[in-house]
Design an enzyme around this catalytic site. Structure first.
Site, PDB file in Angstrom:
ATOM      1  N   HIS A   1      45.494 -76.467 -62.195  1.00 53.62           N
ATOM      2  CA  HIS A   1      44.243 -76.413 -61.444  1.00 53.62           C
ATOM      3  C   HIS A   1      43.041 -76.393 -62.385  1.00 53.62           C
ATOM      4  O   HIS A   1      41.945 -76.030 -61.972  1.00 53.62           O
ATOM      5  CB  HIS A   1      44.242 -75.194 -60.522  1.00 53.62           C
ATOM      6  CG  HIS A   1      45.359 -75.230 -59.526  1.00 53.62           C
ATOM      7  ND1 HIS A   1      45.342 -76.043 -58.417  1.00 53.62           N
ATOM      8  CD2 HIS A   1      46.558 -74.592 -59.513  1.00 53.62           C
ATOM      9  CE1 HIS A   1      46.478 -75.887 -57.744  1.00 53.62           C
ATOM     10  NE2 HIS A   1      47.227 -75.013 -58.397  1.00 53.62           N
TER      11      HIS A   1
ATOM     12  N   LYS B   1      36.811 -46.948 -79.440  1.00 51.30           N
ATOM     13  CA  LYS B   1      38.015 -46.642 -78.673  1.00 51.30           C
ATOM     14  C   LYS B   1      37.697 -46.271 -77.227  1.00 51.30           C
ATOM     15  O   LYS B   1      38.370 -46.684 -76.301  1.00 51.30           O
ATOM     16  CB  LYS B   1      38.749 -45.493 -79.364  1.00 51.30           C
ATOM     17  CG  LYS B   1      40.018 -45.055 -78.664  1.00 51.30           C
ATOM     18  CD  LYS B   1      41.114 -46.044 -78.881  1.00 51.30           C
ATOM     19  CE  LYS B   1      42.401 -45.651 -78.201  1.00 51.30           C
ATOM     20  NZ  LYS B   1      43.224 -46.859 -77.954  1.00 51.30           N
TER      21      LYS B   1
ATOM     22  N   GLU C   1      40.407 -59.045 -79.541  1.00 47.65           N
ATOM     23  CA  GLU C   1      39.904 -57.753 -79.971  1.00 47.65           C
ATOM     24  C   GLU C   1      40.036 -57.525 -81.473  1.00 47.65           C
ATOM     25  O   GLU C   1      39.086 -57.099 -82.122  1.00 47.65           O
ATOM     26  CB  GLU C   1      40.742 -56.692 -79.233  1.00 47.65           C
ATOM     27  CG  GLU C   1      40.012 -55.491 -78.829  1.00 47.65           C
ATOM     28  CD  GLU C   1      40.895 -54.526 -78.057  1.00 47.65           C
ATOM     29  OE1 GLU C   1      42.109 -54.764 -77.858  1.00 47.65           O
ATOM     30  OE2 GLU C   1      40.359 -53.498 -77.653  1.00 47.65           O
TER      31      GLU C   1
ATOM     32  N   GLU D   1      46.845 -59.555 -71.342  1.00 43.45           N
ATOM     33  CA  GLU D   1      46.839 -58.515 -72.373  1.00 43.45           C
ATOM     34  C   GLU D   1      47.061 -59.125 -73.762  1.00 43.45           C
ATOM     35  O   GLU D   1      46.406 -58.735 -74.737  1.00 43.45           O
ATOM     36  CB  GLU D   1      47.916 -57.462 -72.038  1.00 43.45           C
ATOM     37  CG  GLU D   1      48.208 -56.428 -73.116  1.00 43.45           C
ATOM     38  CD  GLU D   1      47.020 -55.527 -73.461  1.00 43.45           C
ATOM     39  OE1 GLU D   1      45.959 -55.646 -72.846  1.00 43.45           O
ATOM     40  OE2 GLU D   1      47.172 -54.726 -74.400  1.00 43.45           O
TER      41      GLU D   1
ATOM     42  N   ARG E   1      36.155 -43.385 -82.441  1.00 44.61           N
ATOM     43  CA  ARG E   1      35.208 -43.413 -81.322  1.00 44.61           C
ATOM     44  C   ARG E   1      33.943 -44.210 -81.637  1.00 44.61           C
ATOM     45  O   ARG E   1      33.162 -44.534 -80.743  1.00 44.61           O
ATOM     46  CB  ARG E   1      34.792 -41.984 -80.956  1.00 44.61           C
ATOM     47  CG  ARG E   1      35.940 -41.115 -80.515  1.00 44.61           C
ATOM     48  CD  ARG E   1      35.436 -39.721 -80.205  1.00 44.61           C
ATOM     49  NE  ARG E   1      34.588 -39.735 -79.038  1.00 44.61           N
ATOM     50  CZ  ARG E   1      35.013 -39.575 -77.797  1.00 44.61           C
ATOM     51  NH1 ARG E   1      36.284 -39.357 -77.561  1.00 44.61           N
ATOM     52  NH2 ARG E   1      34.170 -39.599 -76.795  1.00 44.61           N
TER      53      ARG E   1
ATOM     54  N   TRP F   1      28.457 -45.048 -82.642  1.00 42.17           N
ATOM     55  CA  TRP F   1      28.543 -46.408 -82.107  1.00 42.17           C
ATOM     56  C   TRP F   1      27.188 -46.657 -81.481  1.00 42.17           C
ATOM     57  O   TRP F   1      26.826 -46.051 -80.480  1.00 42.17           O
ATOM     58  CB  TRP F   1      29.656 -46.503 -81.068  1.00 42.17           C
ATOM     59  CG  TRP F   1      29.921 -47.892 -80.606  1.00 42.17           C
ATOM     60  CD1 TRP F   1      30.717 -48.814 -81.218  1.00 42.17           C
ATOM     61  CD2 TRP F   1      29.400 -48.523 -79.437  1.00 42.17           C
ATOM     62  NE1 TRP F   1      30.721 -49.984 -80.496  1.00 42.17           N
ATOM     63  CE2 TRP F   1      29.913 -49.833 -79.405  1.00 42.17           C
ATOM     64  CE3 TRP F   1      28.539 -48.130 -78.415  1.00 42.17           C
ATOM     65  CZ2 TRP F   1      29.609 -50.743 -78.401  1.00 42.17           C
ATOM     66  CZ3 TRP F   1      28.227 -49.030 -77.404  1.00 42.17           C
ATOM     67  CH2 TRP F   1      28.766 -50.321 -77.413  1.00 42.17           C
TER      68      TRP F   1
ATOM     69  N   LYS G   1      44.327 -58.661 -76.795  1.00 41.01           N
ATOM     70  CA  LYS G   1      44.664 -58.088 -78.111  1.00 41.01           C
ATOM     71  C   LYS G   1      44.172 -58.997 -79.228  1.00 41.01           C
ATOM     72  O   LYS G   1      43.624 -58.551 -80.224  1.00 41.01           O
ATOM     73  CB  LYS G   1      46.184 -57.884 -78.262  1.00 41.01           C
ATOM     74  CG  LYS G   1      46.778 -56.751 -77.486  1.00 41.01           C
ATOM     75  CD  LYS G   1      46.598 -55.384 -78.108  1.00 41.01           C
ATOM     76  CE  LYS G   1      45.412 -54.659 -77.551  1.00 41.01           C
ATOM     77  NZ  LYS G   1      45.429 -54.113 -76.262  1.00 41.01           N
TER      78      LYS G   1
ATOM     79  N   CYS H   1      30.413 -42.054 -79.230  1.00 36.50           N
ATOM     80  CA  CYS H   1      30.323 -41.535 -80.598  1.00 36.50           C
ATOM     81  C   CYS H   1      31.269 -40.356 -80.707  1.00 36.50           C
ATOM     82  O   CYS H   1      31.715 -39.807 -79.710  1.00 36.50           O
ATOM     83  CB  CYS H   1      28.912 -41.060 -80.889  1.00 36.50           C
ATOM     84  SG  CYS H   1      27.672 -42.321 -80.567  1.00 36.50           S
TER      85      CYS H   1
ATOM     86  N   ASN I   1      26.054 -37.839 -78.193  1.00 34.30           N
ATOM     87  CA  ASN I   1      26.933 -38.914 -77.736  1.00 34.30           C
ATOM     88  C   ASN I   1      26.486 -39.269 -76.326  1.00 34.30           C
ATOM     89  O   ASN I   1      26.485 -38.408 -75.453  1.00 34.30           O
ATOM     90  CB  ASN I   1      28.388 -38.427 -77.727  1.00 34.30           C
ATOM     91  CG  ASN I   1      29.311 -39.410 -77.028  1.00 34.30           C
ATOM     92  OD1 ASN I   1      29.043 -40.612 -76.997  1.00 34.30           O
ATOM     93  ND2 ASN I   1      30.396 -38.896 -76.469  1.00 34.30           N
ATOM     94  N   GLY I   2      26.093 -40.526 -76.102  1.00 30.86           N
ATOM     95  CA  GLY I   2      25.667 -40.937 -74.765  1.00 30.86           C
ATOM     96  C   GLY I   2      24.353 -41.698 -74.815  1.00 30.86           C
ATOM     97  O   GLY I   2      23.963 -42.212 -75.868  1.00 30.86           O
TER      98      GLY I   2
END
Ligand code: M6R
Length: 616
Positions: free
Chosen positions: A508, A611, A492, A485, A27, A76, A489, A2, A102-103
């Site tokens: 394979h 983030k 996401e 990557e 955040r 968040w 992206k 957060c 936050n946490g």
């Protein structure tokens, strides 16, 4: 996870809080709220689920006049869904105290039960409200916010940054940190608290990073920092390297677009000052002592997400130049495998934020086992670089979009520089290889500008592919992590199923996924510098094309071998094999951004993500 901000001073308190929250929204953005000491001397709270804009609407409908003390939060969700009631701040002491967090408080269930047994009524599902009620109860008993706050903080398990204020002590905000970030902003007749310096950088660039298990108390005139027992601790000030403009969108359609464009400078700034007389020299590594660097016999790179893919790219270069075995492990897997470590092991952590909890915990585990720890980080004075033996900062500037772009290329750059430094000190790097790499770095910004200029072509491609439901990415050697990557992206920010594969792994199993029209991006190595790999990848292209794939080939300019088999070709400037990833990733970043935009999604703030992941 957060964003938190605290303000004490003579200026517009609501504006100071909103200003901070706007820059911290990356955040967490599923609810936001503020609490201020209002004109009546009471605490007023405004909070709402949804993005910050919804809180701003609420404040427009129902304004509050504050008198110089306030706290703000962007959330968040962890405990309790993203509802109005669960949004922070939470109240204690009959509404006289407000608190944000936050946490995660891990022992919250037992503390909640204690409060309920005491007849305390809790209105939300959050762990934060439990803490607010506990501090409120202590204030009622002790009559002193700081004592009450200290008493409660010592009882909490888990991770937290907490900010609290009480109506009977206006002009003061108390804060504590335990495994979550907290910085103080030192103003002129005003002071700030924040999860990071973005919270106050428009007002001041003077900052103090609060240490682990410390409490910071701010008033307009002073900042006091103590341990959890109230013993004063010394602190030092640092100057924030970037200004508020760097953290603004500056006319771009999104932060991600801005940050993709900033990559040439991010790489240039990361190299700057680290090449002396044509040789790479990183003072932070030199400070460890050359003997210690020569003794290293194994390197483990630990990171999560995009940073781990940067680590994978970097591992090839470090191994090649320094001739040390390098492996890459996800931070959250590292300590559970009981890794074999010795005092000759070096752990290199890679983290944009420097606060990712999984990576921080892995670094602490490594420190406990006596290994040498080096942090590659983009955030000044973040926890991970401060805990590590050496910090090699990337100088990418603030990265705000949740999807990492410029931090990624800057991380690869920093890892390459570490490889070149180690190679020089250990005598494993030839003068020619060193000079060639330095030359590649010198040419890179201009080549990256050309890679950035593929935007128009990629936008058209994305336009035609807006309905695509699945995209595959193939790469070999350093192209493999770039394939991973590219897929990350897309997942996401465009919410499209995507997977990256090592091209050789195709037959394979994954080739069974290829069906008519399946889009596959293929990163084609240079036929000049990697002819063997090039021919293998061209064969892979033929195999998937024969099964109906739509092939989008990313090649170096002049490579015509793929033309008969590719539906689309994206051409990038010539570069040595190890430097190709720094160019190849750029069109993939654009592709994700364009597909996200075509689907009408929020490029910078994708659903369910934040983030910086500061919980394990
Ligand atoms: O701050 P960090 O570099 O430690 O973050 C690691 C990952 O959470 C991060 O790279 C994540 O995967 C990004 N959102 C990817 O774009």
């Amino acid at each position: 996870m957060c964003g938190i901000v605290g303000y004490v001073g003579p200026n517009d308190t609501v504006e100071a809080l909103l200003n901070g929250l706007r820059r911290l929204e990356y955040r967490g953005y599923d609810s936001a709220g503020i609490a201020v000491v209002d004109e009546t001397g009471g605490i007023s709270v405004r909070k709402r689920s949804g993005k910050l804009a919804r809180l701003e609407e609420l404040l427009a409908e129902n304004p509050v006049s504050a008198t110089g003390t306030g706290i703000g939060h962007t959330r968040w969700a962890t405990h309790g869904g993203p509802t109005d009631v669960n949004a922070h701040p939470h109240l204690g002491d009959d509404g006289k105290l407000a608190l944000i967090h936050n946490g995660i408080v891990e022992n919250f269930a037992e503390l909640r039960a204690e409060l309920e047994a005491d007849g305390v009524e809790l209105v939300s599902e959050t762990d934060t409200e439990v803490v607010a009620k506990l501090v409120g109860r202590e204030v009622a008993e002790t009559g002193d916010l700081e004592t009450a706050f200290r008493n409660v903080v010592k009882r909490l398990h888990g991770t937290f940054t907490l900010l609290a204020m009480h109506r009977d002590e206006p002009g003061k905000v108390v804060s504590a940190r335990h495994h979550s970030p907290l910085v103080v902003g030192l103003g002129d007749g005003e002071n700030f608290l924040g999860s990071d310096v973005a919270a106050f950088v428009s007002a001041t660039r003077r900052a103090v990073a609060v240490d682990e298990d410390n409490i910071a108390v701010i008033t307009p005139e002073e900042v006091r920092i103590t341990d959890f027992d109230g013993n004063p601790v010394e602190y030092s000030e640092f100057e924030v390297e970037w200004d508020a403009d760097a953290a603004d969108k500056g006319g771009w359609s999104s932060f991600m677009a801005k940050e993709i464009n900033e990559q040439p400078e991010a790489v240039e700034n990361t190299v700057r000052g680290r090449v002396v007389d044509g040789l790479v020299d990183i003072p932070e590594l030199s400070a460890l002592g050359d003997d210690r660097l020569r003794e290293i016999d194994r390197i483990i790179i630990i990171a999560c997400g995009t940073a781990s893919y940067a680590g994978q790219v970097g591992s090839y270069a470090i191994e090649q130049w320094a001739r040390i075995p390098v492996e890459v492990q996800l931070s959250h897997e590292f300590r559970y495998r009981d890794p074999v470590l010795s005092d000759r092991t070096m752990v290199i952590s890679v983290s944009q934020s420097g606060e990712t909890m999984d990576t921080l915990m892995a670094v602490k585990y490594a420190i406990e086992r006596g290994v040498t720890t080096v942090s590659v980080c983009n955030t000044q004075s973040a926890t991970i670089p401060r805990e590590s033996d050496a910090a090699v900062y990337t100088h990418a500037g603030p990265e705000v979009a949740v999807a990492s772009t410029k931090a990624f290329t800057a991380q690869i750059t920093a890892l390459y520089l570490i490889g070149l430094h180690l190679g020089r000190v250990r005598g494993t790097l030839s003068a020619e290889a060193s000079a060639e790499a330095v030359q590649q770095f010198a040419e890179l910004p201009e080549k990256m500008r050309e890679a950035v200029a593929t935007h128009e072509q990629i936008a058209q491609l994305a336009h035609w592919m807006a309905d695509t439901r699945s995209v595959l990415f193939l790469g070999r050697h350093v192209g493999y992590p770039i394939a991973l990557e590219g897929a990350l992206k897309l997942k996401e920010i465009a919410y499209i199923h995507a997977e990256g594969f090592a091209a050789g792994e195709l037959k394979h199993g994954p080739i069974a996924l290829i069906d008519h029209g399946q889009p596959v991006f293929v990163l084609v190595p240079s036929p000049r510098t990697a002819p063997l790999m090039h021919s293998k990848v061209v064969s892979n292209i033929q195999e998937i094309r024969a099964r109906g794939a739509r092939v989008i080939a990313i090649v170096e300019v002049g490579d015509t071998a793929v033309l008969p088999y590719a539906d689309d070709v994206i051409r990038l400037p010539l570069a040595d094999a190890l430097f190709e990833p720094l160019l190849e990733v750029v069109p993939l970043q654009w592709f994700a951004l364009e597909l996200s935009t075509a689907k009408g999604l929020d490029v910078d703030q994708p659903r369910n993500l934040a983030k910086s992941v500061t919980v394990e």
